[in-house]
Design a protein around this motif. Structure first.
Motif, short mmCIF file in Angstrom:
data_model
loop_
_atom_site.label_atom_id
_atom_site.label_comp_id
_atom_site.label_asym_id
_atom_site.label_seq_id
_atom_site.Cartn_x
_atom_site.Cartn_y
_atom_site.Cartn_z
N ASN A 148 0.91 -1.32 -0.13
CA ASN A 148 -0.07 0.05 -0.03
C ASN A 148 0.83 1.24 0.01
OD1 ASN A 148 -2.71 -1.13 0.84
ND2 ASN A 148 -1.25 -2.15 2.04
N THR A 149 0.41 2.34 -0.57
CA THR A 149 0.79 3.68 -0.60
C THR A 149 -0.22 4.64 -0.18
OG1 THR A 149 2.90 3.15 -2.03
CG2 THR A 149 2.21 5.35 -1.75
N TYR A 150 0.16 5.40 0.84
CA TYR A 150 -0.83 6.34 1.28
C TYR A 150 -0.34 7.93 0.77
CZ TYR A 150 -3.07 9.80 4.48
OH TYR A 150 -3.83 10.76 5.12
N PHE A 151 -1.13 8.62 -0.10
CA PHE A 151 -1.07 9.81 -0.53
C PHE A 151 -1.84 10.72 0.40
CE2 PHE A 151 -1.53 13.56 -2.93
CZ PHE A 151 -0.58 13.95 -3.56
N ASP A 152 -1.05 11.50 1.22
CA ASP A 152 -1.56 12.26 2.47
C ASP A 152 -2.02 13.61 2.07
OD1 ASP A 152 -1.86 12.69 5.37
OD2 ASP A 152 -0.12 14.08 5.00
N LYS A 153 -2.77 14.26 2.71
CA LYS A 153 -3.20 15.59 2.36
C LYS A 153 -2.11 16.70 2.47
CE LYS A 153 -3.73 16.89 7.63
NZ LYS A 153 -2.85 18.06 7.40
N ASP A 154 -1.11 16.47 2.88
CA ASP A 154 0.03 17.20 2.68
C ASP A 154 1.19 16.70 1.66
OD1 ASP A 154 -0.56 19.38 4.53
OD2 ASP A 154 -0.24 17.84 6.05
N LYS A 198 -8.55 3.38 -2.28
CA LYS A 198 -9.46 3.48 -1.37
C LYS A 198 -9.20 4.95 -0.73
CE LYS A 198 -10.81 1.66 2.99
NZ LYS A 198 -12.11 1.84 2.58
N THR A 199 -10.29 5.52 -0.56
CA THR A 199 -10.29 7.01 0.04
C THR A 199 -10.49 6.98 1.56
OG1 THR A 199 -11.75 7.56 -1.98
CG2 THR A 199 -11.54 9.22 -0.03
N VAL A 200 -9.81 7.73 2.36
CA VAL A 200 -9.44 7.76 3.77
C VAL A 200 -9.77 9.15 4.10
CG1 VAL A 200 -8.28 5.55 3.85
CG2 VAL A 200 -7.01 7.72 3.81
N GLY A 201 -10.35 9.08 5.27
CA GLY A 201 -10.49 10.51 6.01
C GLY A 201 -9.42 11.10 6.79
N SER A 202 -8.22 10.23 7.07
CA SER A 202 -7.45 10.58 8.05
C SER A 202 -6.23 9.60 7.84
CB SER A 202 -7.94 10.51 9.37
OG SER A 202 -7.94 9.19 9.89
N LEU A 203 -4.96 9.95 8.79
CA LEU A 203 -3.87 9.00 8.77
C LEU A 203 -4.16 7.91 9.52
CD1 LEU A 203 -0.63 8.27 8.52
CD2 LEU A 203 -0.66 9.76 10.79
N ASP A 204 -4.84 8.01 10.66
CA ASP A 204 -5.25 6.80 11.41
C ASP A 204 -5.98 5.86 10.52
OD1 ASP A 204 -4.10 7.79 13.60
OD2 ASP A 204 -5.81 8.67 14.24
N GLU A 205 -7.11 6.32 9.50
CA GLU A 205 -7.88 5.33 8.90
C GLU A 205 -6.89 4.57 7.77
OE1 GLU A 205 -11.82 5.59 5.64
OE2 GLU A 205 -11.19 7.50 7.11
N ALA A 206 -5.94 5.33 7.38
CA ALA A 206 -4.94 4.87 6.33
C ALA A 206 -4.27 3.55 7.24
CB ALA A 206 -4.15 5.65 5.93
N LEU A 207 -3.88 4.00 8.39
CA LEU A 207 -3.16 3.04 9.01
C LEU A 207 -3.91 1.72 9.49
CD1 LEU A 207 -1.29 5.43 11.63
CD2 LEU A 207 -0.31 4.14 9.84
N ALA A 208 -5.24 2.07 9.71
CA ALA A 208 -6.28 1.14 10.00
C ALA A 208 -6.24 -0.03 8.66
CB ALA A 208 -7.48 1.58 10.53
N HIS A 209 -6.20 0.57 7.63
CA HIS A 209 -6.33 -0.49 6.65
C HIS A 209 -5.32 -1.08 6.23
CE1 HIS A 209 -7.51 -1.14 2.45
NE2 HIS A 209 -6.43 -1.16 2.07
N ILE A 210 -4.07 -0.27 6.51
CA ILE A 210 -2.76 -1.01 6.25
C ILE A 210 -2.66 -2.26 7.30
CG2 ILE A 210 -0.37 -0.99 6.35
CD1 ILE A 210 -0.50 1.67 5.11
N ASP A 211 -3.18 -2.01 8.47
CA ASP A 211 -3.41 -3.20 9.56
C ASP A 211 -4.02 -4.13 9.11
OD1 ASP A 211 -1.64 -1.65 11.15
OD2 ASP A 211 -3.06 -0.87 12.68
N GLU A 212 -4.93 -4.04 8.72
CA GLU A 212 -5.92 -5.04 8.15
C GLU A 212 -5.66 -5.91 6.71
OE1 GLU A 212 -10.98 -5.74 7.15
OE2 GLU A 212 -10.17 -3.87 7.84
N ASN A 213 -4.95 -5.13 6.03
CA ASN A 213 -4.96 -5.62 4.52
C ASN A 213 -3.47 -5.69 4.10
OD1 ASN A 213 -7.81 -5.57 3.11
ND2 ASN A 213 -7.40 -3.50 4.36
N GLY A 214 -2.36 -5.12 4.65
CA GLY A 214 -0.93 -5.26 4.49
C GLY A 214 -0.60 -6.66 4.96
N SER A 215 0.75 -7.14 4.38
CA SER A 215 1.29 -8.43 4.54
C SER A 215 2.45 -8.31 5.13
CB SER A 215 1.55 -9.18 3.24
OG SER A 215 2.68 -8.38 2.26
#
Length: 427
Positions: free
Chosen positions: A223-229, A331-348
């Motif tokens: 996964n790669t997260y493109f942050d608001k910044d 996948k669209t996320v509303g915050s860093l915490d939401e991105a981290l939760a997605h990676i926790d659940e789906n990352g390998s």
């Protein structure tokens, strides 16, 4: 066990490697590198036989294919391994006890390393070079798709070993059968360590079946997260490189997480991966690579609708999938915490990345994400032993016990204690 005699010969041959100096090992590696180039015609001919049996649309086709350029790279990697310091004989701990006993912990080979891999003939050369340099014998179990390529590669290696008077059993190729895999996984007393390199199905089978020690490698849901910044131009380059450099490798991007405040930039962010025609067409985007099909969630789909030519609605299965193809989930996320939760659940646990200009956000991401390699403003395509300056790699470990991340020379050695006394006895 039908292959027991084979395993016995490898185990016996592994003992002879201790008699070689590091210079002798380096001379053999350089000679094998030369032989790869000198015999490129026969190696490529064997590879062509394997390629002829595989559909070009198969994502594994690129992994299976050898070219003159790739053989040159393989030879260069082998020469590079020859230049690296020996991982053997390093004193990692030394002390004298109050009773006068002198203790020394020194690095040594595992002995025999078993490697199970799929349609990747380059692994044959990489594993040999790293094992030989580190004083390990290797048992290779390749996939059926690469039988001719692997047989020819091992034949070239054996010819060089014979010229140097080295027992050819130090690198042994098993039949490309499920039965051979099962026998290796049960070769207790002969194979000291097994490393599976392939997809999740292969790794799960090895872990669940083996009676010998196993290090898990390979499977990567990235996964790669493109942050608001995040910087847009930087993001475009990083995401395109992570996804399209080589789609069939384990460090390739599978899912882009994008902050909801940056949906307006999403079309520009993924534009480098787009083609001028729909993905169902055989035309490419002018780079020689087909366009990437995007599986987008609701908000991302709305942002890309009419702006990206290869667009599909995401399903639950789109996330947590290792595509190994020109496919990407968003996948669209509303915050860093939401991105981290997605990676926790789906990352390998392989490689994850964040693109942001905010250091506090990046540091939180790197501290939280539980993966072997965690990137900030760089693509996951760098997860590679050679890119890390380790030489060729035997695999990317995704487990925590033992090696983690790119496994090179140091990671395929163990240690033993040497104790010297002067007649002391224990009370």
């Amino acid at each position: 066990m039908q292959l027991e005699e084979t395993f016995k010969r490898v185990k016996q041959a592994s003992k002879t490697l201790a008699l070689l100096t590091d210079q002798q090992r380096n001379d053999v590696l350089n000679a094998v590198a030369d032989a790869i180039i000198a015999n490129k015609a026969r190696i490529l001919e064997a590879n062509a036989q394997d390629l002829a049996k595989m559909d070009k649309s198969n994502p594994l086709y690129d992994r299976l294919q050898l070219t003159e350029k790739r053989l040159q790279d393989i030879a260069a990697d082998m020469r590079n391994v020859a230049t690296l310091p020996s991982p053997l004989g390093h004193i990692t701990k030394q002390k004298t006890l109050p009773n006068g006993l002198r203790l020394c912990r020194v690095s040594v080979p595992f002995g025999v390393i078993g490697m199970i891999y799929e349609a990747r003939p380059n692994v044959t050369y990489d594993v040999f070079s790293l094992c030989f340099k580190s004083g390990n014998a290797c048992v290779l179990k390749g996939g059926r798709d690469a039988v001719a390529s692997n047989e020819e590669g091992v034949a070239v290696i054996h010819e060089v070993l014979a010229k140097f008077g080295v027992n050819p059993d130090v690198v042994t190729l098993l039949p490309a059968t499920h039965e051979a895999t099962g026998e290796m996984l049960n070769a207790v007393g002969y194979v000291d360590l097994c490393i599976p390199r392939g997809g999740r199905k292969l790794i799960d089978f090895v872990r669940d079946t083996a009676r010998i020690p196993v290090i898990e490698t390979g499977a990567g849901v990235v996964n790669t997260y493109f942050d608001k910044d995040g910087d847009l131009e930087m993001g475009k380059a990083i995401i395109n490189n992570a996804k399209t450099r080589r789609v069939s490798v384990c460090n390739a991007l599978d899912c882009l997480l994008v902050h909801e405040s940056r949906l307006g930039d999403l079309a520009a962010l993924v534009a480098p991966m787009a083609g001028s025609v729909c993905c169902c067409n055989t035309a490419t985007n002018g780079t020689g690579k087909p366009p990437v099909t995007i599986y987008a969630d609701g908000p991302a789909f709305a942002a890309l609708d009419g702006k990206y030519p290869c667009l599909e609605h995401a399903t639950a299965e789109s996330f947590g999938t290792e595509f190994m193809d020109y496919k990407l989930a968003i996948k669209t996320v509303g915050s860093l915490d939401e991105a981290l939760a997605h990676i926790d659940e789906n990352g390998s646990g392989h490689s994850e990345a964040i693109i942001t200009q905010d250091e506090q956000t990046a540091r939180k991401f790197q501290a939280h994400v539980d993966a072997a390699c965690v990137y900030w403003n760089a693509p996951t395509s760098f997860t590679d032993g050679a890119q890390f300056g380790l030489g060729a790699e035997i695999g990317i470990s995704t487990q925590k016990l033992g090696p983690r991340g790119p496994m090179a020379l140091e990671e395929i050695t163990t240690y033993k204690w040497l104790i010297e006394g002067e007649g002391q006895t224990r009370p």
